[in-house]
Design a protein around this motif. Structure first.
Motif, PDB file in Angstrom:
ATOM      1  N   ASP A 154      60.223  45.321  46.561  1.00  0.00           N
ATOM      2  CA  ASP A 154      59.623  46.477  47.217  1.00  0.00           C
ATOM      3  C   ASP A 154      60.653  47.476  47.727  1.00  0.00           C
ATOM      4  O   ASP A 154      60.623  48.642  47.389  1.00  0.00           O
ATOM      5  CB  ASP A 154      58.707  46.034  48.367  1.00  0.00           C
ATOM      6  CG  ASP A 154      57.916  47.189  48.949  1.00  0.00           C
ATOM      7  OD1 ASP A 154      57.436  48.017  48.161  1.00  0.00           O
ATOM      8  OD2 ASP A 154      57.785  47.262  50.184  1.00  0.00           O
ATOM      9  N   ALA A 167      57.550  48.345  42.561  1.00  0.00           N
ATOM     10  CA  ALA A 167      56.592  49.175  41.844  1.00  0.00           C
ATOM     11  C   ALA A 167      57.314  50.450  41.423  1.00  0.00           C
ATOM     12  O   ALA A 167      58.343  50.810  42.005  1.00  0.00           O
ATOM     13  CB  ALA A 167      55.420  49.509  42.746  1.00  0.00           C
ATOM     14  N   ASN A 169      57.439  53.510  42.134  1.00  0.00           N
ATOM     15  CA  ASN A 169      56.910  54.321  43.223  1.00  0.00           C
ATOM     16  C   ASN A 169      56.929  55.819  42.932  1.00  0.00           C
ATOM     17  O   ASN A 169      56.003  56.538  43.291  1.00  0.00           O
ATOM     18  CB  ASN A 169      57.712  54.038  44.490  1.00  0.00           C
ATOM     19  CG  ASN A 169      57.448  52.649  45.024  1.00  0.00           C
ATOM     20  OD1 ASN A 169      56.321  52.330  45.392  1.00  0.00           O
ATOM     21  ND2 ASN A 169      58.466  51.805  45.046  1.00  0.00           N
ATOM     22  N   ALA A 172      54.137  56.517  40.562  1.00  0.00           N
ATOM     23  CA  ALA A 172      52.842  56.322  41.224  1.00  0.00           C
ATOM     24  C   ALA A 172      52.511  57.527  42.097  1.00  0.00           C
ATOM     25  O   ALA A 172      51.393  58.057  42.056  1.00  0.00           O
ATOM     26  CB  ALA A 172      52.870  55.054  42.070  1.00  0.00           C
ATOM     27  N   ARG A 203      58.587  57.580  46.652  1.00  0.00           N
ATOM     28  CA  ARG A 203      57.231  58.136  46.705  1.00  0.00           C
ATOM     29  C   ARG A 203      57.278  59.612  47.083  1.00  0.00           C
ATOM     30  O   ARG A 203      56.557  60.439  46.522  1.00  0.00           O
ATOM     31  CB  ARG A 203      56.374  57.338  47.701  1.00  0.00           C
ATOM     32  CG  ARG A 203      56.044  55.943  47.174  1.00  0.00           C
ATOM     33  CD  ARG A 203      55.391  55.012  48.186  1.00  0.00           C
ATOM     34  NE  ARG A 203      55.604  53.616  47.760  1.00  0.00           N
ATOM     35  CZ  ARG A 203      55.206  52.544  48.426  1.00  0.00           C
ATOM     36  NH1 ARG A 203      54.549  52.668  49.572  1.00  0.00           N
ATOM     37  NH2 ARG A 203      55.442  51.338  47.952  1.00  0.00           N
ATOM     38  N   ASP A 281      47.787  50.995  48.299  1.00  0.00           N
ATOM     39  CA  ASP A 281      47.408  49.598  48.512  1.00  0.00           C
ATOM     40  C   ASP A 281      45.926  49.493  48.838  1.00  0.00           C
ATOM     41  O   ASP A 281      45.223  50.502  48.862  1.00  0.00           O
ATOM     42  CB  ASP A 281      48.256  48.957  49.620  1.00  0.00           C
ATOM     43  CG  ASP A 281      49.731  48.907  49.259  1.00  0.00           C
ATOM     44  OD1 ASP A 281      50.038  48.713  48.082  1.00  0.00           O
ATOM     45  OD2 ASP A 281      50.560  49.082  50.156  1.00  0.00           O
ATOM     46  N   ILE A 296      46.226  54.057  45.364  1.00  0.00           N
ATOM     47  CA  ILE A 296      47.211  53.590  44.384  1.00  0.00           C
ATOM     48  C   ILE A 296      47.318  52.079  44.537  1.00  0.00           C
ATOM     49  O   ILE A 296      47.536  51.574  45.630  1.00  0.00           O
ATOM     50  CB  ILE A 296      48.600  54.207  44.665  1.00  0.00           C
ATOM     51  CG1 ILE A 296      48.551  55.732  44.617  1.00  0.00           C
ATOM     52  CG2 ILE A 296      49.629  53.627  43.710  1.00  0.00           C
ATOM     53  CD1 ILE A 296      48.619  56.318  43.242  1.00  0.00           C
ATOM     54  N   GLN A 298      49.350  48.759  43.719  1.00  0.00           N
ATOM     55  CA  GLN A 298      50.614  48.216  43.247  1.00  0.00           C
ATOM     56  C   GLN A 298      50.365  46.892  42.530  1.00  0.00           C
ATOM     57  O   GLN A 298      49.467  46.150  42.895  1.00  0.00           O
ATOM     58  CB  GLN A 298      51.574  47.968  44.415  1.00  0.00           C
ATOM     59  CG  GLN A 298      51.953  49.217  45.177  1.00  0.00           C
ATOM     60  CD  GLN A 298      53.096  48.940  46.150  1.00  0.00           C
ATOM     61  OE1 GLN A 298      54.215  48.698  45.735  1.00  0.00           O
ATOM     62  NE2 GLN A 298      52.814  48.973  47.432  1.00  0.00           N
ATOM     63  N   SER A 300      50.976  43.761  42.578  1.00  0.00           N
ATOM     64  CA  SER A 300      51.604  42.760  43.433  1.00  0.00           C
ATOM     65  C   SER A 300      51.828  41.424  42.713  1.00  0.00           C
ATOM     66  O   SER A 300      52.873  40.795  42.896  1.00  0.00           O
ATOM     67  CB  SER A 300      50.778  42.568  44.707  1.00  0.00           C
ATOM     68  OG  SER A 300      49.418  42.516  44.416  1.00  0.00           O
ATOM     69  N   CYS A 329      52.160  51.210  38.617  1.00  0.00           N
ATOM     70  CA  CYS A 329      51.001  51.123  39.497  1.00  0.00           C
ATOM     71  C   CYS A 329      49.755  51.637  38.787  1.00  0.00           C
ATOM     72  O   CYS A 329      49.822  52.160  37.678  1.00  0.00           O
ATOM     73  CB  CYS A 329      51.220  51.967  40.747  1.00  0.00           C
ATOM     74  SG  CYS A 329      52.556  51.380  41.789  1.00  0.00           S
TER      75      CYS A 329
END
Lengths: 364, 364
Positions: A154, A167, A169, A172, A203, A281, A296, A298, A300, A329
């Motif tokens: 992460d 992810a 990011n 995404a 992000r 999430d 979005i 992820q 996981s 994602c």
DNA sequence: ATGAAAGCGCTAACAT
DNA sequence: ATGTTAGCGCTTTCAT
């Protein structure tokens, strides 16, 4: 019954050996299967084990073998379902490989993280999967040289000396922002936690990239709300109170998403009519929220699988170059993202023009 | 950097002793402070420790001392905020007493619980705080005699041989049900998980007691939905589909509460106009739900504090009789509980009478 | 295939 | 106050 010293009077391997009339080494070999043992002795040992209710002391074995068959999983916030999902998955796959995992929750505190990391290391874990509270591991500098094989998930993506998994990011956030732009939004506030984290930076960058591509590069509004729900709520609430409030909020962490929902509720804004919301999430509770929050997702499970795969290879003493894995994602469009109420700026402009008009007339 | 054997080449107490020119025992005494050491040697040792970056191997110390200064915390579902709150609190207070805690999540699986319990015991933890998946610990019979000092929380209340701590579930459910009765509800469905758990049994009993006191003893409707959100949703949805559906639902676990909300949404019932909802435990998401769900709040912090207090005494070798502690809950009345729509039975009766009337007239 | 014995890194008992 | 030494319960040479 329960006020006893741990393993007090518990049988040891020597008790078993004595009872079976064999050497302790033989007992060990039967139990671990590392060397073959004659069928007769085998039976004798197993009988003695059963009779005594012998359970090997993993601590002693770990000390001798210099490995614990245990990995540490360190997450900043066990309350965040993104991390919960990852933890559950890792425990599952690690367990299947006969590795125990010990879970550590830091509550987003770097100090706590350091303390528990130290405790973990003193207990000689073989590997570590950690989502660090801070991107820069400098805070734990004295620990670093003693760290076992570790993978960062992460956060801290690309850190040298570690396998890292996260992810994608940037992509995404880019896709999330595109989605809002395509709906017609131009005033999109990004609610993030803190710029110090690589995942958050990515992000933010993805959001800015999408904006720039749409020719709105100058309209980026990044709101930093910290890690908590309440601080996020306060931050975005302030932004939503402005006269030129955004027509859409893109919350890019789990607590930020809840914070944004709270702010919208608190201001009694209609979502998505007054303001659209895109989250990050997922919580089961979102499904009962009206509107059902677009978000979005992820990957996981994939992150967990990949992290275990990497650590697993290191445990097997692989010396492969460090890998940095990005996983895509998913954008789940639900009910909270709709076109803006009609272009707000245009409306304001119209109103202002009209006012001037009237004024003018009055003067005339 | 990270593909190294754990503690590979890490300095041991002998290295420190050699460098400081003292005995290993002296190093140990300086570091643990168990015996006094001359100021000069003290300095020498500390310098050597710093120079070498020595960190004691907790594993070796644990083996020697026959205690790990570690407790296990075992919960059935880390996803449930009630348990999360307890875990966080225990880790905090235990940490303050210099005890490390290792968290185990069983995902409501007794099998998994057994496996992880065994792993925990093999690692020689000093104490155990466990919210068992099953009330009856018989499934773990072979482990029981080897269990260290343990306290049972939430479930298994009153089990002989253990200190136990739980919310006053009977009273809580009684008060919850009273609240609904006072609003005028008579058809109150109780959505619980499984009758095998002492906490659930207590909640059911409290509900029935309140009903009986109100003279509605025969109207108890206990719906069992299991531990999951989806199974709970399905169970209560079926009940809400009946012609004589209840006017209020009292969900007595956290997942049941979410399940009930889902069911009400799915059937497009208005809450609290069509049906009132009283929940158990709390999620931050509830605050953004409309209506804001009325709920029973368990004293999770107190439960954690008490549990630690009890285990702590046992760790100090107290032989006091086992305690069974009940802690009171709070009823939080919010927006989801209102008087019933008008007495449903009366309405049905009125309609039927009217129908007969019409029919009669038509015949006449 | 099996046994004897050394030793993982630490602490505690026994010396001095 | 400090050093020496014997283990904690296992695994693993090294013999046989």
């Amino acid at each position: 019954m329960s006020s006893r010293t741990p393993r007090d009077g518990a049988p040891t391997i020597r008790d078993v050996a004595a009872r079976a009339g064999v050497a302790t080494a033989t007992v060990s070999n039967v139990l671990t299967g590392r060397r073959s043992v004659g069928a007769d002795k085998q039976r004798l040992v197993l009988e003695a084990v059963a009779a005594l209710g012998y359970r090997p002391n993993h601590l002693a074995a770990s000390l001798r073998r210099q490995q614990t068959r245990t990995i540490g999983i360190v997450v900043p916030d066990i309350t965040n379902p993104f991390f919960t999902a990852i933890v559950r998955r890792i425990e599952e796959v690690a367990g299947a490989a006969d590795y125990e995992s010990v879970l550590v929750d830091c509550n987003e505190s770097t100090v706590r993280e350091g303390a528990r990391l130290r405790a973990l290391l003193a207990r000689m874990i073989d590997g570590l999967i950690v989502a660090p509270t801070e991107d820069d591991l400098a805070a734990h500098a004295p620990l670093l040289p003693r760290l076992p094989s570790s993978v960062l998930i992460d956060r801290g993506f690309g850190t040298a000396g570690f396998d890292t998994v996260a992810a994608d990011n940037n992509d995404a956030a880019w896709r999330g922002c595109r989605h809002l732009l395509e709906l017609g939004h131009r005033d999109i506030a990004l609610l993030a936690s803190a710029r110090e984290l690589s995942n958050i930076r990515d992000r933010i960058a993805g959001y800015q990239r999408a904006l720039a591509e749409a020719g709105c590069g100058g309209r980026a509004r990044v709101v930093l709300g910290g890690h908590g729900v309440e601080s996020s709520r306060a931050a975005i609430e302030q932004e939503l109170r402005r006269a030129d409030r955004p027509t859409a909020v893109f919350a890019v962490t789990y607590p930020a998403t809840l914070g944004a929902v709270k702010a919208i509720r608190a201001l009694d804004l209609a979502c998505p009519d007054d303001v659209s919301l895109l989250g990050f999430d997922e919580s089961d509770w979102m499904t009962v929220l009206r509107p059902y929050v677009s978000t979005i997702l992820q990957p996981s499970e994939l992150i967990a699988d990949r992290a275990w795969q990497l650590i697993s290879a290191r445990l097997a003493r692989s010396a492969a170059p460090f890998e940095h894995v990005r996983l895509p994602c998913m954008l789940a469009v639900r009910e909270s993202t709709k076109p803006p109420p009609a272009d707000a700026a245009a409306r304001r402009h119209a109103r202002r023009t009209e006012a001037r008009h009237i004024k003018g007339r009055m003067i005339a």
